[in-house]
Design a protein around this motif. Structure first.
Motif, PDB file in Angstrom:
ATOM      1  N   LEU A 183       0.829  -1.211   0.000  1.00  0.00           N
ATOM      2  CA  LEU A 183       0.000   0.000   0.000  1.00  0.00           C
ATOM      3  C   LEU A 183       0.858   1.254   0.000  1.00  0.00           C
ATOM      4  O   LEU A 183       0.422   2.311  -0.410  1.00  0.00           O
ATOM      5  CB  LEU A 183      -0.852   0.044   1.266  1.00  0.00           C
ATOM      6  CG  LEU A 183      -2.189  -0.653   1.281  1.00  0.00           C
ATOM      7  CD1 LEU A 183      -2.871  -0.411   2.610  1.00  0.00           C
ATOM      8  CD2 LEU A 183      -3.040  -0.132   0.151  1.00  0.00           C
ATOM      9  N   SER A 184       2.079   1.119   0.529  1.00  0.00           N
ATOM     10  CA  SER A 184       2.887   2.309   0.754  1.00  0.00           C
ATOM     11  C   SER A 184       3.865   2.606  -0.368  1.00  0.00           C
ATOM     12  O   SER A 184       4.424   3.686  -0.422  1.00  0.00           O
ATOM     13  CB  SER A 184       3.679   2.166   2.061  1.00  0.00           C
ATOM     14  OG  SER A 184       2.807   1.867   3.116  1.00  0.00           O
ATOM     15  N   LEU A 185       4.110   1.631  -1.241  1.00  0.00           N
ATOM     16  CA  LEU A 185       5.074   1.982  -2.290  1.00  0.00           C
ATOM     17  C   LEU A 185       4.342   2.401  -3.546  1.00  0.00           C
ATOM     18  O   LEU A 185       3.351   1.802  -3.932  1.00  0.00           O
ATOM     19  CB  LEU A 185       6.094   0.870  -2.536  1.00  0.00           C
ATOM     20  CG  LEU A 185       5.734  -0.523  -2.981  1.00  0.00           C
ATOM     21  CD1 LEU A 185       5.893  -0.656  -4.467  1.00  0.00           C
ATOM     22  CD2 LEU A 185       6.671  -1.495  -2.329  1.00  0.00           C
ATOM     23  N   PRO A 186       4.815   3.471  -4.160  1.00  0.00           N
ATOM     24  CA  PRO A 186       4.159   3.954  -5.369  1.00  0.00           C
ATOM     25  C   PRO A 186       4.283   2.905  -6.459  1.00  0.00           C
ATOM     26  O   PRO A 186       5.356   2.326  -6.627  1.00  0.00           O
ATOM     27  CB  PRO A 186       4.946   5.213  -5.735  1.00  0.00           C
ATOM     28  CG  PRO A 186       6.125   5.272  -4.860  1.00  0.00           C
ATOM     29  CD  PRO A 186       6.022   4.224  -3.815  1.00  0.00           C
ATOM     30  N   PHE A 199       4.442   3.059  -9.612  1.00  0.00           N
ATOM     31  CA  PHE A 199       5.395   3.289 -10.699  1.00  0.00           C
ATOM     32  C   PHE A 199       6.811   2.933 -10.254  1.00  0.00           C
ATOM     33  O   PHE A 199       7.629   2.481 -11.050  1.00  0.00           O
ATOM     34  CB  PHE A 199       5.315   4.726 -11.224  1.00  0.00           C
ATOM     35  CG  PHE A 199       5.631   5.784 -10.210  1.00  0.00           C
ATOM     36  CD1 PHE A 199       6.922   6.265 -10.105  1.00  0.00           C
ATOM     37  CD2 PHE A 199       4.654   6.314  -9.391  1.00  0.00           C
ATOM     38  CE1 PHE A 199       7.228   7.261  -9.191  1.00  0.00           C
ATOM     39  CE2 PHE A 199       4.941   7.302  -8.476  1.00  0.00           C
ATOM     40  CZ  PHE A 199       6.235   7.766  -8.371  1.00  0.00           C
ATOM     41  N   TRP A 200       7.076   3.078  -8.952  1.00  0.00           N
ATOM     42  CA  TRP A 200       8.404   2.716  -8.465  1.00  0.00           C
ATOM     43  C   TRP A 200       8.584   1.196  -8.486  1.00  0.00           C
ATOM     44  O   TRP A 200       9.626   0.684  -8.867  1.00  0.00           O
ATOM     45  CB  TRP A 200       8.650   3.250  -7.050  1.00  0.00           C
ATOM     46  CG  TRP A 200      10.045   3.014  -6.577  1.00  0.00           C
ATOM     47  CD1 TRP A 200      11.191   3.345  -7.241  1.00  0.00           C
ATOM     48  CD2 TRP A 200      10.453   2.371  -5.366  1.00  0.00           C
ATOM     49  NE1 TRP A 200      12.285   2.954  -6.507  1.00  0.00           N
ATOM     50  CE2 TRP A 200      11.857   2.356  -5.350  1.00  0.00           C
ATOM     51  CE3 TRP A 200       9.752   1.819  -4.295  1.00  0.00           C
ATOM     52  CZ2 TRP A 200      12.594   1.802  -4.300  1.00  0.00           C
ATOM     53  CZ3 TRP A 200      10.474   1.281  -3.248  1.00  0.00           C
ATOM     54  CH2 TRP A 200      11.889   1.266  -3.259  1.00  0.00           C
ATOM     55  N   GLY A 255      -4.053   4.376 -11.967  1.00  0.00           N
ATOM     56  CA  GLY A 255      -2.791   3.652 -11.974  1.00  0.00           C
ATOM     57  C   GLY A 255      -2.295   3.361 -13.373  1.00  0.00           C
ATOM     58  O   GLY A 255      -1.095   3.463 -13.639  1.00  0.00           O
TER      59      GLY A 255
END
Lengths: 313, 292
Positions: free
Chosen positions: A141-144, A146-147, A251
């Motif tokens: 949930l916390s990492l974007p 696209f990253w 997204g």
């Protein structure tokens, strides 16, 4: 059931109207002038400017512009691209399948990950698997997204060379190998939300009296979980999928950009950087409409799945 | 009797901030979240003191690895990644804090108007919020930025619009239910002004859900800010932002992974911190949801 469907359908009308008003005025809020930004360096020739203004219908009063635009909208006319001079709808039709394919694949990835882990997490509450999968979903949930995409490209394309990192395949086709990374990227963040939802919904159902009854009847734990608990707990999860459709569409815009996927997302971003307003307006409107329709559909499925709602409350 | 009721303290126990803090710290996860948020905030505030270099100063050591001159390596223009990440924290946290605070204030006000006064106000505000809500978040932000052009101010405006409805919804809900409670009716009966009723009874009842929404919104705002930055529509260079660092880092991935790893880790840790804190707050303020 039909009555609920009709009421729900009617409630969509003001939302659709609101969305079209927003997309119309958002473009008109632009500081300065659309014409000056299209003409760029050539700005200054009043004759050319007047001609362009007439061409794009910008010489009319604002309410007439809106009525024209809205009238066209009702007939499926989203305007013409200022760059390619092709109808925006045709460009959308050309690129939508790629976006839809990506979104559906991401949903499949998400379901395949989230349901088994959500169920295991709930049935083995507070165990190691529960703690681990909760932690992983919180990180998800916390990492974007696209990253995550960039990291996957680094590992599987740059370092290992197993999968392609860009595009969808030679000559505008869509190759399965090209779909893997974008779909996993987009699906993983959805899986994180879905898993949490599946888990909490399962926990709720496992506490119900009918679960005790099912066990008391002597059903095996497997049957209790699969037939009684899972089926009931999926009902609220379905609604989350509807809400996720929004996250999914947002997204795709970013993930398509990471992988140069030839869908609506890359089209919208290109439209923004080229200041091709009809394309931006049309695509955003199309995506918002699509989102509303998906949610309408999900609501109806929800009513269908939950017999208590079918009677019309 | 009636006056007693009206002047009695609101039924929501006014737990001091100390109790809440203790509840958060008792929970290991909550404590971890609080520590992360505190460290990141300090890093952002003291970035000018902590950063070893000027975040925009270029050098010849392009894409240098970590160690050496640069603790975390350098980007494609030879700029120190650690310094850029610290200043990026500044950008990201400032933008998110401004956005969520503004959206919170406007959303709470709209929610109170709709939920407490109802009538025409509710009839206008609620459908408007629903329309905004029905736009996928990132797409709406994208639409506003597309119309107004990239840049920090437009980014903030776009995100404020996006975050208003969730606050308005929550507050409208509590305002609606609280305004039907007997103690509010008796307060109205003894002639307490609407403003006083709102500040003494309605708002205190909304504080818990607002606090949770505020924290989780911050996490989400950081993510969206980073996404727009990645798309080149957020804070503009040369001001460092995590999103734009990732976008330029990706172009040089074959040469060095560091420029695309450092900002991503920063985003992940910060958002994780706010999410952990939000989860713990929710549990502390609404015990029914514990462990979900």
């Amino acid at each position: 059931m039909l009555r609920i469907a009709l009421i729900r359908l009617a409630s969509v009308v003001p939302v659709l109207f609101g969305i079209s008003v927003i997309s119309f005025f958002v473009i008109r809020m632009i500081p300065g002038d659309v014409i000056s930004s299209i003409m760029g360096q050539d700005f200054g020739d009043p004759q050319v400017e007047a001609a362009m203004r007439r061409y794009f219908g910008l010489d009319m009063p604002i309410h007439e512009q809106f009525l024209n635009w809205f009238g066209g909208l009702l007939q499926g006319d989203l305007g013409t691209s200022m760059r390619t001079s092709r109808p925006v709808l045709a460009e959308i039709a050309e690129r939508f399948p790629a976006t839809l394919l990506l979104a559906v694949s991401a949903l499949v990835v998400s379901v395949v990950i989230s349901i088994p882990f959500g169920v295991l997490s709930a049935t083995r509450r507070n165990g190691f698997l529960d703690a681990a999968s909760r932690l992983v979903s919180l990180i998800g949930l916390s990492l974007p997204n696209f990253w995550l995409g960039i990291l996957l490209v680094y590992v599987f394309s740059v370092t290992l060379g197993w999968l392609p990192s860009q595009g969808s395949g030679p000559g505008g086709t869509i190759g399965l190998a090209y779909l893997v990374l974008p779909a996993v990227t987009l699906g993983a963040s959805l899986a994180a939300i879905s898993m949490r939802m599946t888990r909490s919904s399962m926990l709720e159902v496992l506490n119900q009296d009918y679960m005790r009854t099912a066990r008391a009847k002597g059903l095996s734990e497997r049957v209790v979980v699969a037939r009684h608990a899972l089926r009931n707990s999926l009902i609220p999860v379905v609604t989350v999928w509807g809400i996720q459709a929004g996250a999914l569409l947002g997204g795709t815009v970013v993930v398509e950009q990471v992988f140069s996927w030839p869908g609506l997302g890359t089209m919208v971003i290109r439209g923004i950087s080229q200041r091709d307003y009809p394309v931006v307006q049309g695509t955003l409107l199309f995506l918002a409409l699509f989102y509303v329709v998906v949610n309408l559909f999900v609501d109806l499925v929800y009513v269908y799945l939950d017999p208590r709602l079918r009677s019309g409350h | 009797m009636v006056t007693d009721l009206a002047s009695a303290p609101p039924p929501v126990a006014r737990r001091g901030g100390g109790n809440l803090l203790r509840a958060i710290l008792r929970d290991r996860i909550g404590a971890a979240g609080l520590v992360i948020v505190a460290v990141m905030t300090l890093a952002a505030v003291f970035a000018p003191l902590l950063a070893p270099y000027d975040p925009t100063a270029m050098s010849a050591q392009r894409l240098a690895g970590p160690g050496g001159t640069f603790p975390l390596g350098a980007d494609e223009a030879g700029r120190d990644l650690l310094s850029r990440a610290l200043y990026g924290a500044r950008t990201s946290l400032t933008v998110s804090l401004i956005v969520v605070t503004c959206a919170g204030v406007i959303g709470v006000a709209l929610g109170l108007l709709a939920g407490y006064y109802r009538g025409v106000l509710d009839g206008v505000i609620t459908p408007a919020m629903d329309v905004i809500f029905s736009f996928p978040t990132l797409l709406l932000a994208l639409a506003v930025v597309a119309a107004r052009g990239p840049g920090t101010e437009n980014l903030i405006m776009a995100l404020v619009i996006v975050f208003i409805p969730s606050f308005a919804r929550i507050v409208r809900g509590t305002a609606l239910s609280v305004s039907k409670e007997p103690y509010v009716e008796s307060a109205q009966a003894v002639g307490l002004s609407n403003t006083r009723i709102i500040t003494r009874y309605v708002l205190p009842n909304s504080v818990a859900p607002i606090a949770v929404q505020f924290t989780t919104s911050l996490a989400y705002a950081i993510l969206i800010e980073a996404s727009l930055g990645y798309l080149g529509l957020g804070v503009q260079p040369p001001q460092p932002s995590w999103g734009s660092m990732l976008s330029s880092g990706k172009s040089f991935m074959e040469l060095s992974a560091w420029p695309s790893v450092v900002p991503g880790v920063c985003i992940m840790i910060t958002v994780l911190g706010f999410n952990l804190l939000g989860d713990t707050l929710r549990d502390a303020l609404d015990p029914r949801l514990r462990g979900r």
